[in-house]
Design an enzyme around this catalytic site. Structure first.
Site, PDB file in Angstrom:
ATOM      1  N   SER A 279       0.843  -1.200   0.000  1.00  0.00           N
ATOM      2  CA  SER A 279       0.000   0.000   0.000  1.00  0.00           C
ATOM      3  C   SER A 279       0.874   1.245   0.000  1.00  0.00           C
ATOM      4  O   SER A 279       1.999   1.231   0.547  1.00  0.00           O
ATOM      5  CB  SER A 279      -0.849  -0.035   1.274  1.00  0.00           C
TER       6      SER A 279
ATOM      7  N   TYR B 172      -1.312  -1.014  10.861  1.00  0.00           N
ATOM      8  CA  TYR B 172      -1.629  -1.609   9.554  1.00  0.00           C
ATOM      9  C   TYR B 172      -0.483  -1.364   8.573  1.00  0.00           C
ATOM     10  O   TYR B 172       0.023  -2.283   7.927  1.00  0.00           O
ATOM     11  CB  TYR B 172      -2.934  -1.013   9.004  1.00  0.00           C
TER      12      TYR B 172
ATOM     13  N   LYS C  35       2.395  -3.907   6.503  1.00  0.00           N
ATOM     14  CA  LYS C  35       2.733  -3.920   5.066  1.00  0.00           C
ATOM     15  C   LYS C  35       4.233  -3.740   4.874  1.00  0.00           C
ATOM     16  O   LYS C  35       4.862  -4.430   4.074  1.00  0.00           O
ATOM     17  CB  LYS C  35       1.963  -2.808   4.337  1.00  0.00           C
TER      18      LYS C  35
HETATM   19  P1  NAD Z   1     -10.907  -7.142   1.475  1.00  0.00           P
HETATM   20  O1  NAD Z   1     -11.060  -7.168   2.939  1.00  0.00           O
HETATM   21  O2  NAD Z   1     -12.109  -6.843   0.650  1.00  0.00           O
HETATM   22  O3  NAD Z   1     -10.272  -8.503   0.957  1.00  0.00           O
HETATM   23  C1  NAD Z   1      -9.376  -9.281   1.738  1.00  0.00           C
HETATM   24  C2  NAD Z   1      -9.853 -10.718   1.668  1.00  0.00           C
HETATM   25  O4  NAD Z   1      -8.942 -11.528   2.425  1.00  0.00           O
HETATM   26  C3  NAD Z   1     -11.248 -10.912   2.266  1.00  0.00           C
HETATM   27  O5  NAD Z   1     -12.037 -11.666   1.365  1.00  0.00           O
HETATM   28  C4  NAD Z   1     -10.986 -11.698   3.561  1.00  0.00           C
HETATM   29  O6  NAD Z   1     -12.052 -12.566   3.871  1.00  0.00           O
HETATM   30  C5  NAD Z   1      -9.699 -12.434   3.218  1.00  0.00           C
HETATM   31  N1  NAD Z   1      -8.858 -12.778   4.382  1.00  0.00           N
HETATM   32  C6  NAD Z   1      -8.444 -11.965   5.390  1.00  0.00           C
HETATM   33  N2  NAD Z   1      -7.673 -12.647   6.255  1.00  0.00           N
HETATM   34  C7  NAD Z   1      -7.583 -13.920   5.768  1.00  0.00           C
HETATM   35  C8  NAD Z   1      -6.929 -15.100   6.197  1.00  0.00           C
HETATM   36  N3  NAD Z   1      -6.204 -15.136   7.331  1.00  0.00           N
HETATM   37  N4  NAD Z   1      -7.047 -16.224   5.454  1.00  0.00           N
HETATM   38  C9  NAD Z   1      -7.774 -16.226   4.320  1.00  0.00           C
HETATM   39  N5  NAD Z   1      -8.428 -15.153   3.870  1.00  0.00           N
HETATM   40  C10 NAD Z   1      -8.326 -14.000   4.580  1.00  0.00           C
HETATM   41  O7  NAD Z   1      -9.733  -6.089   1.145  1.00  0.00           O
HETATM   42  P2  NAD Z   1      -9.290  -5.479  -0.238  1.00  0.00           P
HETATM   43  O8  NAD Z   1      -9.676  -4.048  -0.282  1.00  0.00           O
HETATM   44  O9  NAD Z   1      -9.694  -6.384  -1.357  1.00  0.00           O
HETATM   45  O10 NAD Z   1      -7.711  -5.529  -0.042  1.00  0.00           O
HETATM   46  C11 NAD Z   1      -6.932  -6.608  -0.503  1.00  0.00           C
HETATM   47  C12 NAD Z   1      -5.490  -6.393  -0.102  1.00  0.00           C
HETATM   48  O11 NAD Z   1      -5.039  -5.144  -0.625  1.00  0.00           O
HETATM   49  C13 NAD Z   1      -5.261  -6.320   1.410  1.00  0.00           C
HETATM   50  O12 NAD Z   1      -4.052  -6.952   1.713  1.00  0.00           O
HETATM   51  C14 NAD Z   1      -5.159  -4.834   1.677  1.00  0.00           C
HETATM   52  O13 NAD Z   1      -4.381  -4.549   2.805  1.00  0.00           O
HETATM   53  C15 NAD Z   1      -4.501  -4.334   0.406  1.00  0.00           C
HETATM   54  N6  NAD Z   1      -4.772  -2.921   0.116  1.00  0.00           N
HETATM   55  C16 NAD Z   1      -6.065  -2.483   0.029  1.00  0.00           C
HETATM   56  C17 NAD Z   1      -6.323  -1.131  -0.210  1.00  0.00           C
HETATM   57  C18 NAD Z   1      -7.734  -0.614  -0.287  1.00  0.00           C
HETATM   58  O14 NAD Z   1      -7.916   0.613  -0.195  1.00  0.00           O
HETATM   59  N7  NAD Z   1      -8.744  -1.440  -0.467  1.00  0.00           N
HETATM   60  C19 NAD Z   1      -5.252  -0.232  -0.374  1.00  0.00           C
HETATM   61  C20 NAD Z   1      -3.950  -0.720  -0.303  1.00  0.00           C
HETATM   62  C21 NAD Z   1      -3.720  -2.080  -0.063  1.00  0.00           C
HETATM   63  N1  UFG Z   2     -12.360  11.754   3.614  1.00  0.00           N
HETATM   64  C1  UFG Z   2     -13.320  12.663   3.996  1.00  0.00           C
HETATM   65  N2  UFG Z   2     -14.450  12.169   4.564  1.00  0.00           N
HETATM   66  C2  UFG Z   2     -14.681  10.844   4.754  1.00  0.00           C
HETATM   67  C3  UFG Z   2     -13.683   9.927   4.364  1.00  0.00           C
HETATM   68  C4  UFG Z   2     -12.524  10.415   3.797  1.00  0.00           C
HETATM   69  O1  UFG Z   2     -13.154  13.862   3.853  1.00  0.00           O
HETATM   70  O2  UFG Z   2     -15.731  10.488   5.286  1.00  0.00           O
HETATM   71  C5  UFG Z   2     -11.132  12.262   2.962  1.00  0.00           C
HETATM   72  C6  UFG Z   2      -9.856  11.959   3.736  1.00  0.00           C
HETATM   73  O3  UFG Z   2      -9.619  12.952   4.701  1.00  0.00           O
HETATM   74  C7  UFG Z   2      -8.833  11.911   2.612  1.00  0.00           C
HETATM   75  C8  UFG Z   2      -9.620  11.360   1.418  1.00  0.00           C
HETATM   76  O4  UFG Z   2     -10.987  11.607   1.723  1.00  0.00           O
HETATM   77  O5  UFG Z   2      -8.404  13.209   2.290  1.00  0.00           O
HETATM   78  C9  UFG Z   2      -9.421   9.880   1.178  1.00  0.00           C
HETATM   79  O6  UFG Z   2      -9.669   9.173   2.405  1.00  0.00           O
HETATM   80  P1  UFG Z   2      -9.791   7.570   2.446  1.00  0.00           P
HETATM   81  O7  UFG Z   2     -10.086   7.201   3.860  1.00  0.00           O
HETATM   82  O8  UFG Z   2     -10.722   7.093   1.403  1.00  0.00           O
HETATM   83  O9  UFG Z   2      -8.342   7.071   2.002  1.00  0.00           O
HETATM   84  P2  UFG Z   2      -6.918   7.321   2.661  1.00  0.00           P
HETATM   85  O10 UFG Z   2      -6.054   7.870   1.581  1.00  0.00           O
HETATM   86  O11 UFG Z   2      -6.993   8.079   3.910  1.00  0.00           O
HETATM   87  O12 UFG Z   2      -6.510   5.846   3.071  1.00  0.00           O
HETATM   88  C10 UFG Z   2      -6.211   4.894   2.065  1.00  0.00           C
HETATM   89  C11 UFG Z   2      -6.504   3.482   2.551  1.00  0.00           C
HETATM   90  C12 UFG Z   2      -5.587   3.116   3.681  1.00  0.00           C
HETATM   91  C13 UFG Z   2      -4.158   3.381   3.295  1.00  0.00           C
HETATM   92  C14 UFG Z   2      -4.010   4.820   2.841  1.00  0.00           C
HETATM   93  C15 UFG Z   2      -2.630   5.167   2.393  1.00  0.00           C
HETATM   94  O13 UFG Z   2      -7.831   3.378   2.998  1.00  0.00           O
HETATM   95  O14 UFG Z   2      -5.709   1.734   3.916  1.00  0.00           O
HETATM   96  O15 UFG Z   2      -4.887   5.056   1.751  1.00  0.00           O
HETATM   97  O16 UFG Z   2      -2.295   4.452   1.277  1.00  0.00           O
HETATM   98  F1  UFG Z   2      -3.372   3.158   4.374  1.00  0.00           F
END
Ligand code: NAD
Ligand code: UFG
Length: 334
Positions: free
Chosen positions: A124, A148, A152
């Site tokens: 991330s 978190y 990563k």
């Molecule tokens: P998500 O929660 O929708 O998907 C994660 C999946 O992993 C879920 O289906 C959950 O059931 C499964 N899971 C969790 N722990 C497990 C375990 N121990 N064994 C088997 N399955 C397990 O999340 P996502 O948004 O699809 O994110 C996927 C990956 O990308 C994560 O590693 C997350 O940290 C990373 N990521 C997500 C974002 C974002 O904004 N969504 C941003 C950066 C990185």
């Molecule tokens: N925001 C609002 N109101 C809300 C939610 C968000 O104003 O109700 C704003 C935040 O302040 C930020 C922007 O919208 O300026 C985006 O916020 P998000 O929470 O959607 O995303 P972030 O960039 O804060 O966080 C994301 C992922 C995290 C990751 C981070 C850095 O959710 O998991 O990017 O990569 F750690």
């Protein structure tokens, strides 16, 4: 030979399953459904018209996981499984270290035991902490600022150590920026459990009338309109980035790191304006003080991925807002 996706029933993983299947790859999904639903597996099959094996297994269950590797011919792993809520990670750090790091170690051991040495990992942009400048390049200093993010960063280091110890590994680390949107069909998308924290799910809740107004965290940032700027990327673009990364790491052992972002930053107010315009809905909002831990601007320099992977994001912010809303209307409207 199949590609095994951990967390393949989740938001990003399910879109990656569709893209890999559409490109003709065989896949296997391992997910314990802790943050997803079994129905997603059938939905992936509906969209693609293809079948695949699904194991409802926790990747920390070493015995079961090793059994899956013994039972199948696995070429590579795309590793999504893990927890991802920043706020929860501050309150329950052990839960995060156990699942994200413990899960990854169990996975790497199972891979090693079956001579599978290709992995693409979901990292991330959070690993950059508070960047001094934008756009962010892969060689910027790393400094996670919450548990978190530290999971990563630690996993990235574990993977690097693994490669240094045994140069046969093919390791791809993908640092995602802000994934939003959904598959065009509206069949799969993001379904947060409980009250969402991220911007797009909250915008959708306001559009649905579940929330009266959107809380905008801060309007005094040093950005064009004072609200936070992020690099929003369509989840389908992101999913396709995994295929490009997989095909790259396949060719030669190595430890590869790529940003997956668009390179464009949009403010919260630009998101609200675009969402309202393309979907014909109203998003009332109110300014509140800054959310602790938020940075003013975060967007990628996507050049390395473009040059080395031949991949770049192609969907616009309009597409992201339309597709996010299409999924919500089809799946969450009362
Ligand atoms: P998500 O929660 O929708 O998907 C994660 C999946 O992993 C879920 O289906 C959950 O059931 C499964 N899971 C969790 N722990 C497990 C375990 N121990 N064994 C088997 N399955 C397990 O999340 P996502 O948004 O699809 O994110 C996927 C990956 O990308 C994560 O590693 C997350 O940290 C990373 N990521 C997500 C974002 C974002 O904004 N969504 C941003 C950066 C990185
Ligand atoms: N925001 C609002 N109101 C809300 C939610 C968000 O104003 O109700 C704003 C935040 O302040 C930020 C922007 O919208 O300026 C985006 O916020 P998000 O929470 O959607 O995303 P972030 O960039 O804060 O966080 C994301 C992922 C995290 C990751 C981070 C850095 O959710 O998991 O990017 O990569 F750690």
């Amino acid at each position: 030979m199949a590609i095994l996706l951990t967390g393949g029933a989740g938001y990003i993983g399910s879109h990656a399953c569709v893209e890999f299947l559409d490109k003709g790859y065989d896949i296997i999904v391992v997910d314990n459904l802790v943050n997803s639903d079994k129905s997603v597996i059938d939905k992936i099959k509906t969209i693609t018209g293809k079948d695949f094996k699904f194991y409802e297994v926790d990747i920390r269950d070493k015995e079961k996981l090793q059994g899956i590797f013994k039972e199948n011919k696995v070429e590579a792993v795309i590793h999504f499984a893990g927890f991802k809520a920043v706020g929860e990670s501050v309150l329950e750090p052990l839960k995060y270290y156990d699942n994200n790091i413990g899960g990854t170690i169990s996975l790497l051991e199972a891979m090693k035991g079956s001579n599978v040495n290709k992995i693409v990992f979901s990292s991330s942009a959070t690993v950059y902490g508070t960047p001094k400048t934008v756009p962010i390049r892969e060689d910027f200093p790393l400094d996670a600022i919450n548990p978190y993010g530290r999971t990563k960063l630690m996993i990235e280091k574990i993977l690097k150590d693994l490669y240094n110890a045994d140069k046969c590994w093919h390791i791809g680390v993908l640092r995602y920026f802000n994934p939003i949107g959904a598959h065009k069909s509206g069949i799969i998308g993001e379904k947060p459990q409980g009250i969402p924290n991220n911007l797009m799910p909250r915008v959708c809740d306001v559009a649905l009338g579940k929330e009266k107004e959107l809380t905008v965290w801060g309007n005094d940032y040093p950005t064009g309109d004072g609200t936070g700027v992020r690099d929003y990327i369509h989840v389908v673009d992101l999913a396709q980035g995994h295929i490009a990364a997989y095909e790259k790491i396949l060719k030669k052992p190595g430890y590869y790191v790529y940003n997956l972002g668009t390179g464009k930053g949009y403010s919260v107010l630009e998101i609200i304006e675009t969402f309202q315009r393309v979907n014909g809905v109203k998003i009332p909002y109110k300014f509140y003080p800054r959310r602790p831990g938020d940075v003013a601007k975060c967007y990628a320099d996507p050049d390395k991925a473009r040059e080395e992977l031949g991949w770049e994001a192609k969907y616009t912010l309009e597409d992201m807002c339309k597709d996010a809303w299409n999924f919500v209307v089809k799946n969450m409207a009362q």
